[in-house]
Write an enzyme that holds these catalytic residues in place. Structure first.
Site, PDB file in Angstrom:
ATOM      1  N   CYS A 207      52.038  12.819  66.907  1.00 21.78           N
ATOM      2  CA  CYS A 207      51.196  13.990  67.453  1.00 21.78           C
ATOM      3  C   CYS A 207      49.797  14.238  67.158  1.00 21.78           C
ATOM      4  O   CYS A 207      49.206  15.021  67.653  1.00 21.78           O
ATOM      5  CB  CYS A 207      51.964  15.220  67.336  1.00 21.78           C
ATOM      6  SG  CYS A 207      53.627  15.092  67.877  1.00 21.78           S
TER       7      CYS A 207
ATOM      8  N   HIS B 182      47.564  20.909  68.628  1.00 23.98           N
ATOM      9  CA  HIS B 182      48.461  20.143  69.348  1.00 23.98           C
ATOM     10  C   HIS B 182      49.401  21.360  69.936  1.00 23.98           C
ATOM     11  O   HIS B 182      49.881  22.254  69.270  1.00 23.98           O
ATOM     12  CB  HIS B 182      49.091  19.238  68.053  1.00 23.98           C
ATOM     13  CG  HIS B 182      50.442  18.721  68.469  1.00 23.98           C
ATOM     14  ND1 HIS B 182      50.860  18.231  69.774  1.00 23.98           N
ATOM     15  CD2 HIS B 182      51.772  18.881  67.924  1.00 23.98           C
ATOM     16  CE1 HIS B 182      51.936  17.771  69.763  1.00 23.98           C
ATOM     17  NE2 HIS B 182      52.685  18.255  68.673  1.00 23.98           N
TER      18      HIS B 182
ATOM     19  N   ASN C  19      55.777  19.175  75.083  1.00 27.12           N
ATOM     20  CA  ASN C  19      55.146  18.482  74.008  1.00 27.12           C
ATOM     21  C   ASN C  19      55.122  17.154  74.080  1.00 27.12           C
ATOM     22  O   ASN C  19      56.072  16.356  74.302  1.00 27.12           O
ATOM     23  CB  ASN C  19      55.814  18.683  72.652  1.00 27.12           C
ATOM     24  CG  ASN C  19      55.477  17.998  71.349  1.00 27.12           C
ATOM     25  OD1 ASN C  19      54.467  17.175  71.627  1.00 27.12           O
ATOM     26  ND2 ASN C  19      55.886  18.541  70.329  1.00 27.12           N
TER      27      ASN C  19
END
Length: 326
Positions: free
Chosen positions: A116, A253, A283
């Site tokens: 990520c 993020h 996500n």
């Protein structure tokens, strides 16, 4: 002293798969419900790739979207970087598949796997290659097909993730560059808390790969991020000789809305100046930060000259980011 960047972002594109997976759809797959998911994560729905659609396919479609806005975006590209932890293959790279599809001549290709944190790593690498004088124009793609590795019986994980791809162009500039500072950290001793393992069977003495399975310790990661990332952001700002008061947009993020709210509270930074992408897309790993930027540009929220903190965190464990001026 601020970093002497020689690159600027000159084009942005994105791709979102057509298939929508709502919280109500997940109620049919796993023991959960819409209210529980929204309260815990802020996610209302996410996109999932088709069965025959992989990271390279989404990457190509993100470039196609880029070309609708910037028709010459891939002309004279001399390096293609793809950030992904869900590649089609271990080799060839997704970047090579994109290069082959478009027939981009005289271009290097490589994938970066920093989970990520991938986009901020990729942006820093692209800027460094250009600033060093080695390259003039880089295509930076973030493409994640997380649905390919998801266990849809694990309600703590499958409710969060979605699929998406973005495509950015970074070019050499003779004027002021975009990147003001960068900073990265990692702690491999904690790596077991986010893993994507290969499941295999032994048949007639041979190891046959069956599947890949993603797992993470959500509670641990939440506590780690809220405790660790504010200091990482402050260290990054210190390197840029700026303070949060100078920042127009914070782009973390988009792992989990509740996590981001806690981060902003710790940083004493307003949520209304924080760009996120997880409410309708979940996500999307390394694609969350560039997707949030693409969404904000679509809404004309980002202005020329805006200073932004982009900060990723994820598997590795890795975390880090950049300060840039749009």
């Amino acid at each position: 002293m601020q970093y002497n960047s020689s690159s600027k972002i000159t084009g942005v594109g994105a791709y979102l798969p057509e298939k929508i997976l709502t919280n109500h759809d997940l109620e049919k797959l796993v023991d959960t419900n819409d209210e529980w998911i929204v309260r815990r994560t802020g996610v209302k729905e996410r996109r999932t790739a088709q069965k025959d659609e992989f990271s390279s396919d989404m990457a190509i479609k993100a470039v196609e979207n880029l070309l609708t806005r910037h028709s010459a975006a891939i002309d004279e590209v001399d390096m293609i970087i793809v950030t992904t932890f869900t590649p089609d293959h271990l080799t060839p790279s997704v970047a090579a598949l994109v290069q082959g599809y478009y027939g981009i001549q005289n271009a290097g290709t490589m994938d970066i796997n920093a989970a990520c944190t991938g986009f901020t790593y990729g942006l820093c690498v692209a800027d460094s290659l250009i600033t060093a004088g080695s390259f003039k124009k880089i295509l930076l793609i973030s493409s994640e097909a997380t649905s390919k590795i998801m266990d849809y019986t694990d309600r703590n994980t499958c409710i969060i993730f979605g699929d998406a791809a973005t495509a950015f162009v970074i070019e050499k500039t003779d004027g002021k560059g975009s990147i003001l500072a960068s900073s990265f950290n990692s702690d491999g001793k904690l790596a077991e808390n986010v893993t994507c393992s290969v499941l295999s069977d032994r048949v007639n003495g041979r190891i046959l790969t069956k599947d890949r399975l993603f797992q993470q310790e959500g509670k641990f990661l939440y506590e780690y991020v809220v405790k660790t990332i504010p200091d990482g952001v402050q260290n990054l700002l210190k390197k840029s000789q700026l303070s949060l008061e100078d920042i127009a947009w914070f782009v973390p993020h988009s792992a989990n809305l509740r996590m981001i709210e806690a981060l902003c509270k710790r940083l004493e930074f307003p949520m209304e100046k924080t760009l996120i992408s997880n409410e309708y897309y979940g996500n999307t790993s390394s694609a969350t930060i560039p997707l949030a930027i693409w969404m904000a540009l679509q809404a004309a929220r980002i202005k020329t000259g805006d200073k932004m903190v982009l900060y990723g965190f994820g598997g590795g464990l890795t975390h880090g980011g950049v300060v840039l001026e749009w």
